[in-house]
Design a protein around this motif. Structure first.
Motif, PDB file in Angstrom:
ATOM      1  N   ARG A 173      25.917  30.634   2.466  1.00  0.00           N
ATOM      2  CA  ARG A 173      25.522  31.109   1.137  1.00  0.00           C
ATOM      3  C   ARG A 173      26.501  32.146   0.591  1.00  0.00           C
ATOM      4  NH1 ARG A 173      20.133  32.348   3.337  1.00  0.00           N
ATOM      5  NH2 ARG A 173      20.362  34.457   2.476  1.00  0.00           N
ATOM      6  N   TRP A 174      27.488  32.510   1.400  1.00  0.00           N
ATOM      7  CA  TRP A 174      28.383  33.598   1.024  1.00  0.00           C
ATOM      8  C   TRP A 174      29.856  33.199   0.990  1.00  0.00           C
ATOM      9  CZ3 TRP A 174      26.831  38.556  -0.407  1.00  0.00           C
ATOM     10  CH2 TRP A 174      25.439  38.760  -0.348  1.00  0.00           C
ATOM     11  N   THR A 175      30.155  31.951   1.310  1.00  0.00           N
ATOM     12  CA  THR A 175      31.530  31.491   1.286  1.00  0.00           C
ATOM     13  C   THR A 175      31.540  30.062   0.772  1.00  0.00           C
ATOM     14  OG1 THR A 175      33.561  31.281   2.596  1.00  0.00           O
ATOM     15  CG2 THR A 175      31.506  30.646   3.675  1.00  0.00           C
ATOM     16  N   ILE A 176      32.688  29.409   0.821  1.00  0.00           N
ATOM     17  CA  ILE A 176      32.788  28.003   0.438  1.00  0.00           C
ATOM     18  C   ILE A 176      33.577  27.268   1.507  1.00  0.00           C
ATOM     19  CG2 ILE A 176      32.645  28.470  -2.030  1.00  0.00           C
ATOM     20  CD1 ILE A 176      35.695  27.981  -2.171  1.00  0.00           C
ATOM     21  N   PRO A 177      33.396  25.951   1.620  1.00  0.00           N
ATOM     22  CA  PRO A 177      34.157  25.189   2.612  1.00  0.00           C
ATOM     23  C   PRO A 177      35.658  25.294   2.351  1.00  0.00           C
ATOM     24  CG  PRO A 177      32.317  23.893   1.748  1.00  0.00           C
ATOM     25  CD  PRO A 177      32.420  25.124   0.890  1.00  0.00           C
ATOM     26  N   GLY A 178      36.421  25.261   3.433  1.00  0.00           N
ATOM     27  CA  GLY A 178      37.872  25.291   3.299  1.00  0.00           C
ATOM     28  C   GLY A 178      38.492  26.616   3.676  1.00  0.00           C
ATOM     29  N   PHE A 179      37.669  27.664   3.718  1.00  0.00           N
ATOM     30  CA  PHE A 179      38.153  28.958   4.189  1.00  0.00           C
ATOM     31  C   PHE A 179      37.794  29.120   5.665  1.00  0.00           C
ATOM     32  CE2 PHE A 179      38.241  29.944  -0.329  1.00  0.00           C
ATOM     33  CZ  PHE A 179      39.372  30.748  -0.437  1.00  0.00           C
ATOM     34  N   LYS A 180      38.658  29.768   6.411  1.00  0.00           N
ATOM     35  CA  LYS A 180      38.340  30.048   7.806  1.00  0.00           C
ATOM     36  C   LYS A 180      37.145  30.991   7.871  1.00  0.00           C
ATOM     37  CE  LYS A 180      41.266  32.713  10.009  1.00  0.00           C
ATOM     38  NZ  LYS A 180      42.562  33.282  10.497  1.00  0.00           N
ATOM     39  N   GLN A 181      36.527  31.054   9.025  1.00  0.00           N
ATOM     40  CA  GLN A 181      35.346  31.895   9.173  1.00  0.00           C
ATOM     41  C   GLN A 181      35.709  33.360   8.930  1.00  0.00           C
ATOM     42  OE1 GLN A 181      33.490  32.200  13.088  1.00  0.00           O
ATOM     43  NE2 GLN A 181      31.529  31.678  12.175  1.00  0.00           N
ATOM     44  N   MET A 182      34.947  34.001   8.060  1.00  0.00           N
ATOM     45  CA  MET A 182      35.190  35.400   7.718  1.00  0.00           C
ATOM     46  C   MET A 182      33.948  36.224   8.005  1.00  0.00           C
ATOM     47  SD  MET A 182      37.194  34.995   4.072  1.00  0.00           S
ATOM     48  CE  MET A 182      38.703  34.018   3.943  1.00  0.00           C
ATOM     49  N   GLY A 183      34.165  37.504   8.247  1.00  0.00           N
ATOM     50  CA  GLY A 183      33.072  38.401   8.570  1.00  0.00           C
ATOM     51  C   GLY A 183      32.396  38.977   7.348  1.00  0.00           C
ATOM     52  N   PRO A 184      31.303  39.716   7.547  1.00  0.00           N
ATOM     53  CA  PRO A 184      30.556  40.297   6.428  1.00  0.00           C
ATOM     54  C   PRO A 184      31.365  41.312   5.633  1.00  0.00           C
ATOM     55  CG  PRO A 184      29.712  41.091   8.550  1.00  0.00           C
ATOM     56  CD  PRO A 184      30.639  39.962   8.839  1.00  0.00           C
ATOM     57  N   CYS A 185      32.338  41.971   6.256  1.00  0.00           N
ATOM     58  CA  CYS A 185      33.175  42.906   5.509  1.00  0.00           C
ATOM     59  C   CYS A 185      33.818  42.217   4.321  1.00  0.00           C
ATOM     60  CB  CYS A 185      34.248  43.492   6.425  1.00  0.00           C
ATOM     61  SG  CYS A 185      35.529  44.434   5.576  1.00  0.00           S
ATOM     62  N   THR A 186      34.354  41.023   4.525  1.00  0.00           N
ATOM     63  CA  THR A 186      35.023  40.281   3.460  1.00  0.00           C
ATOM     64  C   THR A 186      34.025  39.621   2.519  1.00  0.00           C
ATOM     65  OG1 THR A 186      36.897  39.841   4.919  1.00  0.00           O
ATOM     66  CG2 THR A 186      36.692  38.466   2.951  1.00  0.00           C
ATOM     67  N   LEU A 187      33.064  38.914   3.060  1.00  0.00           N
ATOM     68  CA  LEU A 187      32.195  38.093   2.212  1.00  0.00           C
ATOM     69  C   LEU A 187      31.193  38.918   1.408  1.00  0.00           C
ATOM     70  CD1 LEU A 187      31.612  34.994   4.502  1.00  0.00           C
ATOM     71  CD2 LEU A 187      33.372  35.394   2.774  1.00  0.00           C
ATOM     72  N   PHE A 188      30.653  39.975   2.003  1.00  0.00           N
ATOM     73  CA  PHE A 188      29.796  40.860   1.215  1.00  0.00           C
ATOM     74  C   PHE A 188      30.635  41.557   0.151  1.00  0.00           C
ATOM     75  CE2 PHE A 188      27.912  44.983   0.252  1.00  0.00           C
ATOM     76  CZ  PHE A 188      26.583  44.652   0.007  1.00  0.00           C
ATOM     77  N   GLY A 189      31.839  41.962   0.543  1.00  0.00           N
ATOM     78  CA  GLY A 189      32.696  42.679  -0.389  1.00  0.00           C
ATOM     79  C   GLY A 189      33.050  41.878  -1.616  1.00  0.00           C
ATOM     80  N   TRP A 190      33.279  40.577  -1.452  1.00  0.00           N
ATOM     81  CA  TRP A 190      33.691  39.780  -2.608  1.00  0.00           C
ATOM     82  C   TRP A 190      32.530  39.115  -3.331  1.00  0.00           C
ATOM     83  CZ3 TRP A 190      38.011  41.129   0.031  1.00  0.00           C
ATOM     84  CH2 TRP A 190      39.156  41.339  -0.738  1.00  0.00           C
ATOM     85  N   ASN A 191      31.553  38.637  -2.595  1.00  0.00           N
ATOM     86  CA  ASN A 191      30.542  37.819  -3.257  1.00  0.00           C
ATOM     87  C   ASN A 191      29.186  38.478  -3.445  1.00  0.00           C
ATOM     88  OD1 ASN A 191      31.791  35.361  -4.084  1.00  0.00           O
ATOM     89  ND2 ASN A 191      32.092  34.871  -1.918  1.00  0.00           N
ATOM     90  N   GLY A 192      29.011  39.678  -2.920  1.00  0.00           N
ATOM     91  CA  GLY A 192      27.751  40.373  -3.165  1.00  0.00           C
ATOM     92  C   GLY A 192      27.519  40.626  -4.645  1.00  0.00           C
TER      93      GLY A 192
END
Length: 625
Positions: A173-192
């Motif tokens: 729910r926080w990323t899209i297919p095609g990106f390598k697995q990322m942690g909450p630091c990155t995904l919360f930071g960009w998509n929150g």
């Protein structure tokens, strides 16, 4: 007239292919946008505006009423691409916004983009270095973490999240297919910031387009992310032609953000090569207004500025600046390590503010504004969405404290213990400011923070600070933080273990925040975990804790911080915008009482003797993530 049209098309298009190849630097986003416009089945530009833009950039007057929509779009695309080639990527985007004024790239926003791009490349530093006091820290690739005087480089929040099943359940729910697995630091930071500020129907597309901004973390340089970037670009391309909808402006801003961030990266790399530190000249070089604009537009997630109505732009920009200011306070150690020139703390020092008084022009201002923002969110009614900037500001505060990237809690523990042991007046004054945590009351009618910020940099402005008008909110238990997946309890001596766990489990705690929040907010899980981490870290700064155990508690605090972000992310679907943002706000507020963590971090990083092991920071501050 026909001959005139024919000559213009010959000049600005190629008959077989109306797309002039773009070779200008930092124009990938504009390339995608213009190609999408060429395929649109409606007239993308207003004919009068297109006529004016053509006259402005070519000196030629045309009557576009005789052209079909396809022809007008072809002319618009050819014009924009030619301007980009001849005058640069900023000029190309400005031409597009002028020729299509209803596309979402409104005038104030585009003016600020120009200021940001121009200012960024011209910021100067002084060769003078202030004297250090008797505190120090060294960044090492492989630090002795048991030492009060060593710390590791900036990261991406560790790897413990890989063992967290709850995170695994929500990551899609926080990323899209095609990106390598990322942690909450990155995904919360960009998509929150998307989660509660866009229409639910647009959230998935916005999530994809927002990922373009992760070039700030050099994710585009990793081939494992190639498919993800292509998907994000494809999504943006499709949304460019959603005529007259907020998502159209959002998509164009996302593509513009890509170009802006690649430009900024090129400037930052020059700063790294010059290794001239971060002590900028301040207002004598860049006006406070231009600094606010540049910092806000460099937030890496500017899509929301063009998705939402221009009516809220200035207030949104103010909130974004406060969010970036709070990030600067946490990041100064690493900013100085890569010679970043866009940190507000050295700017304030360059304005003549004493180092022990930087709290006044930074943390005090930020907290006052943050409390006003929280009250604005608390007053939301019905289906009204929060301002993009308000969401970013609130999330930036919690993210800065618990991203693990800034090693905020380890530094807080080590810095505070050193400052307490210092015999210098400056150290004592930094501690005093952090313990009092006075604030500058925000004018709720003020939609531009420039005047207020400028006022805090004037001599004697500290006497106008006041005690924070905050309510006390008791957090619920947070002892589960001791059993965080992927992280072992700190390996500390028996005596310290007893007192540390007592602090973690202390029921007599409070969080101070804006008055009038719903009672249930302080018992939400993320708030409880955040408060528990803070209780343990604050105890580790006391004389009851031995030095080595204190260091280990600091390291542990950053390692478990990812759980706070995961808990916020997991609760997003269950809560309405008001509840979710107020929970995030109170999570961040744990940093301000009983001591102001950002005041300690920024104060120490200004007065301390900072050294950097060669290569420890990498080529740029993101490569050792």
């Amino acid at each position: 007239m026909g001959n005139c049209i024919s000559s213009i098309h010959k000049k600005y298009t190629v008959q077989a292919d109306p797309l002039l190849k773009l070779e200008a630097e930092h124009s990938r986003g504009l390339d995608v946008a213009t190609k999408a416009i060429l395929e649109a089945d409606f007239g993308f530009g207003d004919y009068k505006a297109l006529q004016n833009a053509t006259k402005k950039y070519t000196g030629t007057t045309m009557a576009f009423t005789v052209l079909s929509n396809k022809q007008k779009n072809a002319h618009l695309v050819a014009l924009v691409r030619r301007v980009c080639e001849e005058r640069g990527w900023v000029a190309g985007w400005k031409c597009l916004a002028e020729a299509a004024p209803n596309c979402g790239l409104h005038k104030e926003f585009m003016k600020d983009i120009s200021i940001c791009a121009e200012t960024y490349g011209g910021i100067r530093v002084t060769e003078t270095r202030p004297k250090t006091i008797d505190v120090r820290i060294k960044i090492a690739a492989h630090p002795n973490t048991d030492s009060l005087f060593e710390i590791g480089p900036k990261g991406l929040g560790g790897k413990a999240w890989k063992a967290d099943q709850e995170y695994a359940n929500i990551i899609d729910r926080w990323t899209i297919p095609g990106f390598k697995q990322m942690g909450p630091c990155t995904l919360f930071g960009w998509n929150g910031v998307n989660k509660k500020t866009v229409a639910p129907a647009d959230e998935e597309a916005c999530r994809a387009m927002q990922m373009l901004g992760t070039v700030d973390y050099d994710t585009d340089l990793d081939v494992e992310n190639n498919k993800g970037f292509m998907q994000a670009l494809d999504e943006a391309s499709r949304k460019v032609t959603v005529h007259g909808k907020p998502i159209q402006g959002g998509s164009l801003a996302a593509l513009l953000n890509l170009d802006l961030q690649t430009h900024i990266r090129s400037v930052q790399m020059k700063w790294v090569e010059q290794a001239a530190d971060s002590f900028v000249l301040g207002p004598t070089d860049v006006t406070p207004e231009d600094w606010v604009i540049t910092s806000a537009l460099d937030c890496t997630v500017i899509m929301g500025f063009a998705y939402q109505s221009p009516k809220g732009y200035l207030l949104s920009r103010k909130s974004v600046y406060v969010g970036t200011l709070m990030g600067n306070l946490h990041d100064l150690l690493f900013d100085r390590g890569c010679s970043s020139r866009i940190s507000a703390v050295p700017y304030v020092f360059g304005a003549g503010v004493a180092r022990h008084d930087v709290h006044c022009a930074t943390t005090a201002l930020a907290i006052g504004c943050l409390d006003t923002t929280a009250q604005r969110v608390a007053d939301l009614t019905g289906d009204n969405l929060p301002l993009f900037g308000d969401s970013l500001e609130i999330q930036a505060v919690a993210w800065s404290a618990f991203n693990g990237r800034y090693r905020a809690w380890e530094r807080f523990v080590k810095y505070t213990r050193q400052l307490k042991n210092s015999e210098t007046v400056e150290a004592k004054l930094i501690l005093k400011a952090a313990n009092q945590c006075l604030v500058k009351v925000d004018d709720i009618k003020d939609t531009d923070i420039t005047a207020a910020w400028t006022e805090t940099m004037k001599a004697g402005s500290d006497v106008r600070l006041v005690e924070r008008k905050a309510a006390s909110y008791p957090p619920g238990p947070g002892s589960e933080i001791l059993n965080t997946p992927g992280v072992q309890k700190p390996d500390i001596c028996e005596a310290c273990t007893v007192l540390f766990e007592k602090a973690i489990n202390n029921p007599k705690d409070e969080i101070r925040g804006a008055p009038g929040l719903p009672e249930n907010i302080s018992t939400m899980q993320a708030v409880c975990l955040a408060a528990a981490i803070r209780r343990g870290a604050v105890w580790a700064t006391t004389a009851e804790c031995c030095d080595v155990c204190a260091c280990r508690i600091g390291v542990w605090s950053d390692n478990v911080s990812y759980r706070v972000l995961v808990t916020l992310m997991a609760s997003e679907q269950e809560l309405d915008p008001k509840e979710w943002l107020l929970q995030t706000y109170l999570t961040g507020c744990v940093e301000f009482w009983p001591i102001s963590v950002p005041s300690i971090l920024a104060g120490f990083d200004l007065v301390g003797d900072l050294t950097y092991e060669v290569g420890a920071m990498g080529g740029r501050d993101v490569v050792n993530c």
